[in-house]
Design a protein around this motif. Sequence first.
Motif, short mmCIF file in Angstrom:
data_model
loop_
_atom_site.label_atom_id
_atom_site.label_comp_id
_atom_site.label_asym_id
_atom_site.label_seq_id
_atom_site.Cartn_x
_atom_site.Cartn_y
_atom_site.Cartn_z
N TRP A 8 0.84 -1.20 0.00
CA TRP A 8 0.00 0.00 0.00
C TRP A 8 0.87 1.25 0.00
O TRP A 8 2.00 1.25 0.50
CB TRP A 8 -0.90 0.03 1.23
N SER A 9 0.28 2.34 -0.46
CA SER A 9 0.97 3.63 -0.39
C SER A 9 0.91 4.16 1.04
O SER A 9 0.11 3.69 1.86
CB SER A 9 0.32 4.63 -1.34
N ALA A 12 -2.53 5.43 1.86
CA ALA A 12 -3.50 4.37 2.15
C ALA A 12 -3.32 3.85 3.57
O ALA A 12 -4.30 3.54 4.25
CB ALA A 12 -3.34 3.24 1.15
N LYS A 13 -2.07 3.76 4.00
CA LYS A 13 -1.82 3.28 5.36
C LYS A 13 -2.32 4.28 6.40
O LYS A 13 -2.85 3.89 7.45
CB LYS A 13 -0.33 3.01 5.54
N TYR A 15 -4.83 6.32 5.92
CA TYR A 15 -6.29 6.17 5.89
C TYR A 15 -6.73 4.96 6.71
O TYR A 15 -7.78 4.97 7.35
CB TYR A 15 -6.77 6.03 4.45
#
Length: 228
Positions: A8-9, A12-13, A15
């Motif tokens: 994940w980016s 994203a982490k 979030y």
Amino acid sequence: MGKLIDRWSIAAKIYLLVGLFAAVVGIVATASAVVLTTYRDQVALAQNAAERAILSERANALINGTVNETRGIYMAQTPAEVEIYAAPLLAYLDRMEVMLDAWQPLVSADRMHLFLGFRQDVATFSDVRREIVRLAREQGVAAARAFGDNAENRAAQEALNEIMDGTAAVQVANLERFVGEVEALFGKSLVAIALAGGIGVLIGVGFASHLGRSQLSRPIRAMTDAMS
């Protein structure tokens, strides 16, 4: 799962962390809502019991007042003296009917047959008292006393008094029980909400700490080392 998150980016982490804390807040809010709903229901039961206890005491007082006014009629020497006691007696009976109308909606379905039986006893008691007043007004005190002051009516009155005393005792006991249950539930509710919140925060912080170290801090440190 860890390998999937590794891909994940960073956004994203982040979030994911925000979503995790939102989930914790949601769980605590849901637990609080359930507890408060249960508490509200118990408070409603306690309020219902309190209203019934008050009505029971008032009914007892009205019956005793009616009996006292009836004795006054028996001792009256003139029509004017009869009216001194007859008017408040009839007022007591009217108030009793209004009070029973207010009481009936508070009775639970499983006890309604008992209340209706009690109400019928009160209606019989009222009919006798109204007839005593009618006879005293139209035929004199002697006729009223002959009709009302006998063993049968005295027995019925004593039975009604016993029912009222028992009903009042039951209502007071129910009120005390519901108040105790509400107080106990309030204490348990505070503990449950605190535990739900504490456990949720611990899980969230723990997972956030793990995610921050393994998925954010280490990759950033490795990137920094590679660039130096």
